[in-house]
Scaffold this motif. Structure first.
Motif: not given
Length: 121
Positions: A82-105
């Motif tokens: 849910s948090l990832l979905s919310l981050l994507l929503f905030l990114h798409r609306t221009g409220e934040i910019s997701v600049e990096s993603v670290r992938i785990g197992r």
């Protein structure tokens, strides 16, 4: 194929059909529940909740610093998905910019499927 093999194959088929039936029931139930969200009051409550949680995420996510999805989700009380979905929503609306993603197992579990519907080995 001997009689035992045929019996085992039939058993697997019946187990599979049971899971499909359970998933269909869950889908119908979810659809019914989601139809309630078309009520204006529920939509307004969801928008308010989204705004509150979004503000909390923006408060926690400091520009230029690492942001732990699992820790933040636990703090807020929502799932990492849910948090990832919310981050994507905030990114798409221009409220934040997701600049990096670290992938785990991965957990090897589909988070969209209820535990009660997962195949038992």
């Amino acid at each position: 194929m001997n009689e035992h093999d045929i019996f085992e194959e039939m058993k697997k088929l019946l187990d599979s059909e049971g899971l499909v039936t359970a998933r269909l029931v869950e889908s119908v139930t979810r659809t019914s529940q989601l139809s309630a969200s078309t009520v204006p009051e529920i939509q307004d409550l969801f928008r308010q909740w989204l705004s509150l949680v979004g503000r909390e995420v923006k408060r926690m996510a400091e520009p230029g610093k690492d942001f732990s999805v699992s820790e933040a989700a636990g703090t807020i009380g929502i799932s990492p998905s849910s948090l990832l979905s919310l981050l994507l929503f905030l990114h798409r609306t221009g409220e934040i910019s997701v600049e990096s993603v670290r992938i785990g197992r991965g957990t090897q579990n589909n988070e969209d499927i209820c535990d009660c519907l997962r195949a038992k080995d």
